[in-house]
Design a protein around this motif. Structure first.
Motif, PDB file in Angstrom:
ATOM      1  N   ALA A 147     -12.086 -31.531   8.212  1.00 50.40           N
ATOM      2  CA  ALA A 147     -10.841 -31.933   8.874  1.00 50.40           C
ATOM      3  C   ALA A 147     -10.819 -31.655  10.366  1.00 50.40           C
ATOM      4  O   ALA A 147     -10.210 -32.399  11.140  1.00 50.40           O
ATOM      5  CB  ALA A 147      -9.644 -31.244   8.211  1.00 50.40           C
ATOM      6  N   LEU A 148     -11.476 -30.591  10.808  1.00 52.08           N
ATOM      7  CA  LEU A 148     -11.487 -30.234  12.226  1.00 52.08           C
ATOM      8  C   LEU A 148     -12.890 -30.338  12.832  1.00 52.08           C
ATOM      9  O   LEU A 148     -13.112 -29.858  13.941  1.00 52.08           O
ATOM     10  CB  LEU A 148     -10.949 -28.814  12.419  1.00 52.08           C
ATOM     11  CG  LEU A 148      -9.512 -28.581  11.965  1.00 52.08           C
ATOM     12  CD1 LEU A 148      -9.139 -27.114  12.106  1.00 52.08           C
ATOM     13  CD2 LEU A 148      -8.547 -29.442  12.762  1.00 52.08           C
ATOM     14  N   LEU A 170      -1.814 -28.329  14.846  1.00 52.26           N
ATOM     15  CA  LEU A 170      -1.613 -27.002  15.429  1.00 52.26           C
ATOM     16  C   LEU A 170      -2.877 -26.163  15.328  1.00 52.26           C
ATOM     17  O   LEU A 170      -3.214 -25.416  16.252  1.00 52.26           O
ATOM     18  CB  LEU A 170      -0.452 -26.300  14.734  1.00 52.26           C
ATOM     19  CG  LEU A 170       0.898 -27.032  14.783  1.00 52.26           C
ATOM     20  CD1 LEU A 170       1.978 -26.210  14.085  1.00 52.26           C
ATOM     21  CD2 LEU A 170       1.296 -27.345  16.216  1.00 52.26           C
ATOM     22  N   GLU A 171      -3.587 -26.302  14.214  1.00 51.00           N
ATOM     23  CA  GLU A 171      -4.846 -25.571  14.063  1.00 51.00           C
ATOM     24  C   GLU A 171      -5.891 -26.075  15.044  1.00 51.00           C
ATOM     25  O   GLU A 171      -6.634 -25.285  15.641  1.00 51.00           O
ATOM     26  CB  GLU A 171      -5.340 -25.696  12.625  1.00 51.00           C
ATOM     27  CG  GLU A 171      -6.526 -24.805  12.322  1.00 51.00           C
ATOM     28  CD  GLU A 171      -6.897 -24.795  10.850  1.00 51.00           C
ATOM     29  OE1 GLU A 171      -7.968 -24.248  10.527  1.00 51.00           O
ATOM     30  OE2 GLU A 171      -6.129 -25.340  10.039  1.00 51.00           O
ATOM     31  N   ALA A 172      -5.948 -27.388  15.229  1.00 48.01           N
ATOM     32  CA  ALA A 172      -6.913 -27.959  16.166  1.00 48.01           C
ATOM     33  C   ALA A 172      -6.663 -27.467  17.583  1.00 48.01           C
ATOM     34  O   ALA A 172      -7.613 -27.184  18.327  1.00 48.01           O
ATOM     35  CB  ALA A 172      -6.838 -29.481  16.119  1.00 48.01           C
ATOM     36  N   PHE A 173      -5.404 -27.346  17.970  1.00 48.21           N
ATOM     37  CA  PHE A 173      -5.082 -26.926  19.338  1.00 48.21           C
ATOM     38  C   PHE A 173      -5.593 -25.522  19.629  1.00 48.21           C
ATOM     39  O   PHE A 173      -5.846 -25.183  20.781  1.00 48.21           O
ATOM     40  CB  PHE A 173      -3.577 -27.010  19.578  1.00 48.21           C
ATOM     41  CG  PHE A 173      -3.022 -28.404  19.490  1.00 48.21           C
ATOM     42  CD1 PHE A 173      -3.789 -29.500  19.839  1.00 48.21           C
ATOM     43  CD2 PHE A 173      -1.720 -28.626  19.042  1.00 48.21           C
ATOM     44  CE1 PHE A 173      -3.290 -30.791  19.746  1.00 48.21           C
ATOM     45  CE2 PHE A 173      -1.213 -29.906  18.952  1.00 48.21           C
ATOM     46  CZ  PHE A 173      -1.995 -30.988  19.298  1.00 48.21           C
ATOM     47  N   GLY A 174      -5.747 -24.706  18.599  1.00 48.39           N
ATOM     48  CA  GLY A 174      -6.264 -23.359  18.797  1.00 48.39           C
ATOM     49  C   GLY A 174      -7.688 -23.341  19.303  1.00 48.39           C
ATOM     50  O   GLY A 174      -8.131 -22.362  19.905  1.00 48.39           O
ATOM     51  N   ALA A 175      -8.423 -24.432  19.069  1.00 51.30           N
ATOM     52  CA  ALA A 175      -9.814 -24.524  19.526  1.00 51.30           C
ATOM     53  C   ALA A 175      -9.961 -25.444  20.731  1.00 51.30           C
ATOM     54  O   ALA A 175     -11.074 -25.700  21.186  1.00 51.30           O
ATOM     55  CB  ALA A 175     -10.697 -25.033  18.386  1.00 51.30           C
ATOM     56  N   ALA A 176      -8.848 -25.941  21.264  1.00 51.97           N
ATOM     57  CA  ALA A 176      -8.911 -26.900  22.374  1.00 51.97           C
ATOM     58  C   ALA A 176      -9.357 -26.232  23.664  1.00 51.97           C
ATOM     59  O   ALA A 176      -8.984 -25.090  23.954  1.00 51.97           O
ATOM     60  CB  ALA A 176      -7.552 -27.553  22.576  1.00 51.97           C
ATOM     61  N   GLU A 177     -10.143 -26.985  24.435  1.00 49.16           N
ATOM     62  CA  GLU A 177     -10.508 -26.565  25.782  1.00 49.16           C
ATOM     63  C   GLU A 177      -9.839 -27.509  26.772  1.00 49.16           C
ATOM     64  O   GLU A 177      -9.585 -28.680  26.444  1.00 49.16           O
ATOM     65  CB  GLU A 177     -12.028 -26.605  25.964  1.00 49.16           C
ATOM     66  CG  GLU A 177     -12.767 -25.626  25.062  1.00 49.16           C
ATOM     67  CD  GLU A 177     -14.261 -25.640  25.283  1.00 49.16           C
ATOM     68  OE1 GLU A 177     -14.716 -26.364  26.203  1.00 49.16           O
ATOM     69  OE2 GLU A 177     -14.975 -24.963  24.529  1.00 49.16           O
TER      70      GLU A 177
END
Length: 230
Positions: free
Chosen positions: A137-138, A57-64
């Motif tokens: 991790a990210l 969920l945290e990774a999706f916050g930075a997804a393009e």
């Protein structure tokens, strides 16, 4: 990126990497599409899994849009590290696909969601652990013996998955396209009765090799314009 990859394949991209001197980073054998025929290509969105969905969920916050979630689960085959909810959320975030160094679950739901997903396969059991999270991790993800990041592009199809530095992607895809055209022409000639041995002047190669044992078939193919080995 997927459009640029549409007429190519991971073998062609791998051969192009060899041709232009880009270090090969290929996923371990066995990582393949959950749904046959699915393909993926895009910038790596790296994540390391520790037993909880929060890191996704945290990774999706930075997804393009067009990114591909690349999940490092250490190649584990004792747990499925993600399922339908994580993949559905990935799709909502604009992610173009998911590539897992490990296993997935909820296969029927994933098929219905339709987002391309590559993994070792399915397992009913989800994580029972909660490990300490690493600072990277990210930032980076391990995939087999390789380390990948947002500075890489991932390609996946029926033959497997590989990673190419983003800075070299245009060059690699251009060369891969040239190899593809050569191979298609060779294949058509074989179908028309012009054997590959004749096309590659194989008898001439055997004569040259007899005179010079160091003369390799790859050298010969470069001389005659063949593309079957790289």
């Amino acid at each position: 990126m997927l459009k640029a990859f549409a007429e190519l394949s991971t073998p062609l991209v791998a051969d192009a990497c060899v041709r232009v001197g880009v270090g090969l980073r290929v996923a371990p054998a066995g990582v393949g599409p959950v749904v046959a025929g699915r393909r993926v290509a895009g910038r790596v969105l790296p994540v390391r899994h520790y037993g909880s969905v929060d890191v996704f969920l945290e990774a999706f916050g930075a997804a393009e849009p067009g990114d591909v979630l690349v999940v490092d689960n250490g190649g584990r085959v004792d747990e499925a590290c993600l399922g339908d909810l994580a993949v559905l959320e990935a799709k909502a975030a604009g992610v173009a696909g998911v590539v897992v160094w490990g296993l997935h679950r909820d296969t029927p739901e994933l098929v219905e969601i339709g987002l391309p997903l590559f993994s070792y396969g399915a397992l009913p059991l989800g994580p029972l652990r909660l490990d300490e999270r690493e600072p990277e991790a990210l930032v980076t993800a391990r995939f087999g013996t390789h380390l990948v990041s947002a500075g890489d592009v991932v390609f996946g199809d029926a033959d497997g998955v590989l990673f190419v530095p983003a800075a070299r992607v245009d060059e690699v895809l251009e060369v891969a396209g040239g190899i593809a055209r050569t191979e298609r022409a060779q294949a058509e000639r074989i179908r028309s009765g012009d054997t590959l041995r004749r096309q590659t002047a194989f008898d001439d190669y055997l004569v040259r090799r007899a005179a010079d044992p160091s003369y390799s078939f790859r050298q010969h193919l470069r001389r005659v314009g063949g593309a079957i080995e790289e």
